[in-house]
Structures are given as structure tokens and as C-alpha cells.
Design a protein around this motif. Structure first.
Motif, mmCIF file in Angstrom:
data_model
loop_
_atom_site.group_PDB
_atom_site.id
_atom_site.type_symbol
_atom_site.label_atom_id
_atom_site.label_comp_id
_atom_site.label_asym_id
_atom_site.label_seq_id
_atom_site.Cartn_x
_atom_site.Cartn_y
_atom_site.Cartn_z
ATOM 1 N N ASP A 1 24.598 2.133 40.504
ATOM 2 C CA ASP A 1 25.250 2.952 41.514
ATOM 3 C C ASP A 1 26.281 3.907 40.920
ATOM 4 N N ARG B 1 25.918 7.963 40.988
ATOM 5 C CA ARG B 1 26.876 8.694 41.828
ATOM 6 C C ARG B 1 27.696 9.663 40.975
ATOM 7 N N GLY C 1 25.494 7.777 49.628
ATOM 8 C CA GLY C 1 26.163 6.525 49.260
ATOM 9 C C GLY C 1 25.349 5.286 49.526
#
Length: 130
Positions: free
Chosen positions: A41, A45, A108
Motif C-alpha cells: 500500500d 500510494r 485509497g
């Protein structure tokens, strides 16, 4: 420089995901892509936020292009009639897949990796081999 390092990291991910594509069936490949992204993640991101999302998008497009091209080619060899030239259809579907992944990262991961993988597989099921 930092952009070369980021491009190198993206290349490593591309190679890893390419190996998954070569070893897994289509449904498992799609699931593993989403799981891999979600498990990293922070890295993904940061790539999106660091404005190297063009390189990231390019990686996904290339990865999905070969996946879709091979799937369509197999379907065509099994007698499926394609609605256009193979490269055009592969480009169309791979861009949609890449866009969906980028959208998911940007939001997200508000939808589970499992649900994303199932949704993408279902959308693509008419062109994927069983």
C-alpha cells in the motif's frame, strides 16, 4: 537520481507481476495483482503521490496488454470471433484494466482487493479463457 530509482522499483514490480501472469490462471492472476498492490500500500500510494503515476500507469498497461493479448489470441484460436483487430482490442481492454487499478489506488483501496479482483474478472470474463 530519485526518478531513476523509482523507475527501477516500477520495473521490478512489472517483472514480478509478469511472472505471476505467466504462472497463474486468469482469475488467480487478477486476484494476485490486487493483493500484491494492497500488500504494498505505502509504496504504491507514494508512487501515485510522487507524480510518477505515468510510469506506474505505463507498467500496468504493458502488463495487462500482454495478458489480454494472450487471452484474446487463445480465445480466437478456439474459434471465438473477435470484434476487431487483436491489438486494438488488447489495447482497449488493457487500458481499462490499468485505469481501474490506478483509480483503486488513488481512492485509497476503499474496496477490498478481493471485490476488485472479482469485479475485474467478471467484466473481462467474456474474453478470458476458462
Amino acid at each position: 537520481d530519485k526518478y531513476q530509482l523509482l523507475e527501477y522499483c516500477i520495473k521490478l514490480e512489472h517483472d514480478k507481476m509478469g511472472k505471476i501472469k505467466d504462472e497463474e490462471d486468469p482469475r488467480e492472476f487478477i486476484r494476485m495483482i490486487f493483493e500484491n498492490i494492497k500488500s504494498k500500500d505505502k509504496s504504491f500510494r507514494n508512487l501515485v503521490l510522487a507524480e510518477v503515476n505515468i510510469e506506474l500507469l505505463k507498467m500496468f498497461k504493458e502488463l495487462f496488454y500482454s495478458f489480454v493479448y494472450e487471452s484474446l489470441e487463445a480465445a480466437q484460436n478456439e474459434g471465438m470471433s473477435l470484434q476487431g483487430p487483436l491489438p486494438v482490442l488488447a489495447a482497449y481492454h488493457s487500458n481499462g484494466m490499468a485505469g481501474m487499478v490506478m483509480w483503486w489506488i488513488e481512492r485509497g483501496y476503499d474496496i477490498s482487493a478481493e471485490e476488485m479482483a472479482l469485479s475485474l474478472y467478471n467484466i473481462m470474463s467474456d474474453i478470458l479463457p476458462d
